[in-house]
Design a protein around this motif. Sequence first.
Motif, PDB file in Angstrom:
ATOM      1  N   ALA A  20       0.787  -1.225   0.000  1.00 48.24           N
ATOM      2  CA  ALA A  20       0.000   0.000   0.000  1.00 48.24           C
ATOM      3  C   ALA A  20       0.818   1.273   0.000  1.00 48.24           C
ATOM      4  CB  ALA A  20      -0.940  -0.009   1.209  1.00 48.24           C
ATOM      5  N   ASN A  21       1.899   1.290   0.764  1.00 48.06           N
ATOM      6  CA  ASN A  21       2.639   2.529   0.949  1.00 48.06           C
ATOM      7  C   ASN A  21       4.049   2.183   1.404  1.00 48.06           C
ATOM      8  OD1 ASN A  21       3.102   5.320   1.201  1.00 48.06           O
ATOM      9  ND2 ASN A  21       2.555   5.290   3.366  1.00 48.06           N
TER      10      ASN A  21
ATOM     11  N   GLU B  47      25.526   2.080  10.122  1.00 48.50           N
ATOM     12  CA  GLU B  47      24.291   2.842  10.227  1.00 48.50           C
ATOM     13  C   GLU B  47      23.282   2.308   9.202  1.00 48.50           C
ATOM     14  OE1 GLU B  47      24.443   7.382  10.701  1.00 48.50           O
ATOM     15  OE2 GLU B  47      24.511   7.039   8.545  1.00 48.50           O
ATOM     16  N   ARG B  48      22.026   2.269   9.582  1.00 47.95           N
ATOM     17  CA  ARG B  48      20.964   1.778   8.700  1.00 47.95           C
ATOM     18  C   ARG B  48      19.833   2.803   8.651  1.00 47.95           C
ATOM     19  NH1 ARG B  48      22.777  -2.832   6.416  1.00 47.95           N
ATOM     20  NH2 ARG B  48      23.630  -4.307   7.859  1.00 47.95           N
ATOM     21  N   GLN B  49      19.300   2.993   7.449  1.00 48.11           N
ATOM     22  CA  GLN B  49      18.061   3.748   7.328  1.00 48.11           C
ATOM     23  C   GLN B  49      16.931   2.717   7.316  1.00 48.11           C
ATOM     24  OE1 GLN B  49      18.170   5.841   3.534  1.00 48.11           O
ATOM     25  NE2 GLN B  49      19.623   4.328   2.806  1.00 48.11           N
ATOM     26  N   HIS B  50      15.726   3.156   7.561  1.00 45.53           N
ATOM     27  CA  HIS B  50      14.627   2.202   7.669  1.00 45.53           C
ATOM     28  C   HIS B  50      13.573   2.476   6.606  1.00 45.53           C
ATOM     29  CE1 HIS B  50      15.886   0.271  11.431  1.00 45.53           C
ATOM     30  NE2 HIS B  50      16.534   1.409  11.581  1.00 45.53           N
ATOM     31  N   VAL B  51      13.191   1.410   5.912  1.00 48.64           N
ATOM     32  CA  VAL B  51      12.116   1.482   4.936  1.00 48.64           C
ATOM     33  C   VAL B  51      10.905   0.808   5.567  1.00 48.64           C
ATOM     34  CG1 VAL B  51      11.356   0.765   2.640  1.00 48.64           C
ATOM     35  CG2 VAL B  51      13.734   1.472   2.990  1.00 48.64           C
ATOM     36  N   ASP B  52       9.841   1.566   5.725  1.00 49.34           N
ATOM     37  CA  ASP B  52       8.600   1.053   6.301  1.00 49.34           C
ATOM     38  C   ASP B  52       7.637   0.737   5.164  1.00 49.34           C
ATOM     39  OD1 ASP B  52       9.448   1.365   8.960  1.00 49.34           O
ATOM     40  OD2 ASP B  52       8.807   3.462   8.983  1.00 49.34           O
ATOM     41  N   ILE B  53       7.259  -0.534   5.056  1.00 52.56           N
ATOM     42  CA  ILE B  53       6.383  -0.986   3.979  1.00 52.56           C
ATOM     43  C   ILE B  53       5.027  -1.351   4.571  1.00 52.56           C
ATOM     44  CG2 ILE B  53       6.067  -2.679   2.134  1.00 52.56           C
ATOM     45  CD1 ILE B  53       9.174  -3.062   2.227  1.00 52.56           C
ATOM     46  N   ALA B  54       3.990  -0.625   4.181  1.00 52.54           N
ATOM     47  CA  ALA B  54       2.629  -0.920   4.639  1.00 52.54           C
ATOM     48  C   ALA B  54       2.023  -1.966   3.707  1.00 52.54           C
ATOM     49  CB  ALA B  54       1.777   0.342   4.640  1.00 52.54           C
ATOM     50  N   VAL B  55       1.586  -3.085   4.310  1.00 52.59           N
ATOM     51  CA  VAL B  55       1.031  -4.208   3.551  1.00 52.59           C
ATOM     52  C   VAL B  55      -0.401  -4.436   4.017  1.00 52.59           C
ATOM     53  CG1 VAL B  55       1.341  -6.633   2.932  1.00 52.59           C
ATOM     54  CG2 VAL B  55       3.340  -5.228   3.456  1.00 52.59           C
ATOM     55  N   GLU B  56      -1.336  -4.432   3.077  1.00 58.73           N
ATOM     56  CA  GLU B  56      -2.756  -4.614   3.387  1.00 58.73           C
ATOM     57  C   GLU B  56      -3.223  -6.006   2.968  1.00 58.73           C
ATOM     58  OE1 GLU B  56      -4.916  -1.611   1.262  1.00 58.73           O
ATOM     59  OE2 GLU B  56      -4.213  -0.006   2.565  1.00 58.73           O
ATOM     60  N   ASN B  57      -3.978  -6.631   3.838  1.00 56.31           N
ATOM     61  CA  ASN B  57      -4.608  -7.913   3.527  1.00 56.31           C
ATOM     62  C   ASN B  57      -6.114  -7.692   3.512  1.00 56.31           C
ATOM     63  OD1 ASN B  57      -5.639 -10.482   3.344  1.00 56.31           O
ATOM     64  ND2 ASN B  57      -4.678 -11.253   5.210  1.00 56.31           N
TER      65      ASN B  57
ATOM     66  N   GLN C  32      14.273   7.661  -5.059  1.00 57.08           N
ATOM     67  CA  GLN C  32      13.132   8.205  -5.795  1.00 57.08           C
ATOM     68  C   GLN C  32      11.963   7.225  -5.874  1.00 57.08           C
ATOM     69  OE1 GLN C  32      13.165  11.479  -6.897  1.00 57.08           O
ATOM     70  NE2 GLN C  32      15.023  11.423  -5.651  1.00 57.08           N
ATOM     71  N   GLN C  33      12.297   5.940  -5.959  1.00 62.36           N
ATOM     72  CA  GLN C  33      11.252   4.916  -5.984  1.00 62.36           C
ATOM     73  C   GLN C  33      11.809   3.630  -5.403  1.00 62.36           C
ATOM     74  OE1 GLN C  33       9.986   4.651 -10.045  1.00 62.36           O
ATOM     75  NE2 GLN C  33      11.727   3.450 -10.697  1.00 62.36           N
ATOM     76  N   ILE C  34      10.887   2.814  -4.913  1.00 66.14           N
ATOM     77  CA  ILE C  34      11.296   1.550  -4.297  1.00 66.14           C
ATOM     78  C   ILE C  34      10.511   0.426  -4.954  1.00 66.14           C
ATOM     79  CG2 ILE C  34      11.462   0.215  -2.166  1.00 66.14           C
ATOM     80  CD1 ILE C  34      11.649   2.881  -0.651  1.00 66.14           C
ATOM     81  N   ARG C  35      11.248  -0.519  -5.510  1.00 68.48           N
ATOM     82  CA  ARG C  35      10.658  -1.720  -6.117  1.00 68.48           C
ATOM     83  C   ARG C  35      10.712  -2.810  -5.046  1.00 68.48           C
ATOM     84  NH1 ARG C  35       9.896  -3.022 -11.387  1.00 68.48           N
ATOM     85  NH2 ARG C  35      11.068  -1.159 -11.947  1.00 68.48           N
TER      86      ARG C  35
ATOM     87  N   ALA D 131       5.599  -4.437  -6.434  1.00 69.43           N
ATOM     88  CA  ALA D 131       5.096  -3.073  -6.707  1.00 69.43           C
ATOM     89  C   ALA D 131       6.267  -2.114  -6.740  1.00 69.43           C
ATOM     90  CB  ALA D 131       4.099  -2.655  -5.637  1.00 69.43           C
ATOM     91  N   VAL D 132       6.090  -1.033  -7.484  1.00 67.14           N
ATOM     92  CA  VAL D 132       7.044   0.074  -7.475  1.00 67.14           C
ATOM     93  C   VAL D 132       6.309   1.253  -6.875  1.00 67.14           C
ATOM     94  CG1 VAL D 132       8.475   1.607  -8.872  1.00 67.14           C
ATOM     95  CG2 VAL D 132       8.212  -0.792  -9.537  1.00 67.14           C
ATOM     96  N   LEU D 133       6.826   1.744  -5.746  1.00 62.39           N
ATOM     97  CA  LEU D 133       6.158   2.818  -5.014  1.00 62.39           C
ATOM     98  C   LEU D 133       7.091   4.008  -4.834  1.00 62.39           C
ATOM     99  CD1 LEU D 133       4.558   0.592  -2.228  1.00 62.39           C
ATOM    100  CD2 LEU D 133       3.398   1.518  -4.230  1.00 62.39           C
ATOM    101  N   THR D 134       6.508   5.180  -4.779  1.00 62.74           N
ATOM    102  CA  THR D 134       7.262   6.400  -4.482  1.00 62.74           C
ATOM    103  C   THR D 134       7.247   6.582  -2.966  1.00 62.74           C
ATOM    104  OG1 THR D 134       6.624   7.363  -6.585  1.00 62.74           O
ATOM    105  CG2 THR D 134       7.418   8.883  -4.877  1.00 62.74           C
ATOM    106  N   PRO D 135       8.422   6.640  -2.348  1.00 57.34           N
ATOM    107  CA  PRO D 135       8.444   6.739  -0.889  1.00 57.34           C
ATOM    108  C   PRO D 135       8.084   8.125  -0.379  1.00 57.34           C
ATOM    109  CG  PRO D 135      10.674   6.824  -1.749  1.00 57.34           C
ATOM    110  CD  PRO D 135       9.757   6.586  -2.928  1.00 57.34           C
ATOM    111  N   THR D 136       7.533   8.106   0.823  1.00 55.30           N
ATOM    112  CA  THR D 136       7.320   9.346   1.557  1.00 55.30           C
ATOM    113  C   THR D 136       8.388   9.375   2.637  1.00 55.30           C
ATOM    114  OG1 THR D 136       5.804   8.279   3.095  1.00 55.30           O
ATOM    115  CG2 THR D 136       4.830   9.332   1.156  1.00 55.30           C
ATOM    116  N   SER D 137       8.637  10.521   3.195  1.00 55.03           N
ATOM    117  CA  SER D 137       9.607  10.623   4.288  1.00 55.03           C
ATOM    118  C   SER D 137       8.875  10.464   5.602  1.00 55.03           C
ATOM    119  CB  SER D 137      10.317  11.970   4.266  1.00 55.03           C
ATOM    120  OG  SER D 137      11.139  12.048   3.136  1.00 55.03           O
ATOM    121  N   SER D 138       9.569   9.897   6.550  1.00 57.52           N
ATOM    122  CA  SER D 138       9.013   9.700   7.875  1.00 57.52           C
ATOM    123  C   SER D 138      10.029  10.202   8.877  1.00 57.52           C
ATOM    124  CB  SER D 138       8.706   8.223   8.082  1.00 57.52           C
ATOM    125  OG  SER D 138       8.256   7.972   9.369  1.00 57.52           O
ATOM    126  N   LYS D 139       9.599  10.860   9.917  1.00 55.11           N
ATOM    127  CA  LYS D 139      10.540  11.466  10.866  1.00 55.11           C
ATOM    128  C   LYS D 139      10.905  10.599  12.042  1.00 55.11           C
ATOM    129  CE  LYS D 139       9.351  16.138   9.822  1.00 55.11           C
ATOM    130  NZ  LYS D 139      10.025  16.737   8.927  1.00 55.11           N
TER     131      LYS D 139
END
Length: 177
Positions: free
Chosen positions: A8-9, A29-39, A131-134, A168-176
């Motif tokens: 989803a996001n 150091e690691r950055q974090h990618v949060d992937i929202a998955v809907e069922n 710019q995008q995440i596959r 999916a290929v999604l455009t990421p948003t930033s999260s603080k």
Amino acid sequence: MSNGLRLANVAVRPPTPVTEEEAAHHVQERQHVDIAVENSGANPLHAWSGMRAFAFDSSTGELEIYLADPSAIVPPGIEFVSDYPRVPPQVVIAAGATVTIDVPVPTVMRRRVPSQGLGMSFVEEPIENIQQIRIHLQYADVPFQAIVGESLEERRSRLQSHGQVVEAVLTPTSSKE
């Protein structure tokens, strides 16, 4: 989007610095990618939640994340010395629920480049300006489990055929956070 599973996001959180002690133990150091998955289906699903592989193209800003078995993808010139197919970490996504999968991603990757003479040469490239995440996410209606006494080849085969993969290929948003 079979069985109602949808990516989803996606959001990218900035890295948190490592301590001096962690740095001394080569923790990066690691950055974090949060992937929202809907069922949206009627049954719970078991999704892989640990990154199996990744790639980053700095020219396009595309980050590719495999939460799936990437065994068919072996870069040219690379030969596995040891291939131990591990049971992936998994998360249950209840029917009608959304789960966020936190995927730690390095802030720097090493890329092999042509070298002069013998041996291999590498350059370090920052993973930034995404710019995008596959995303490739493997899931099934039952969790993947190890079988006592199975060979590594049998486990690899089961990993490859377990469940389905949604992409999916999604455009990421930033999260603080």
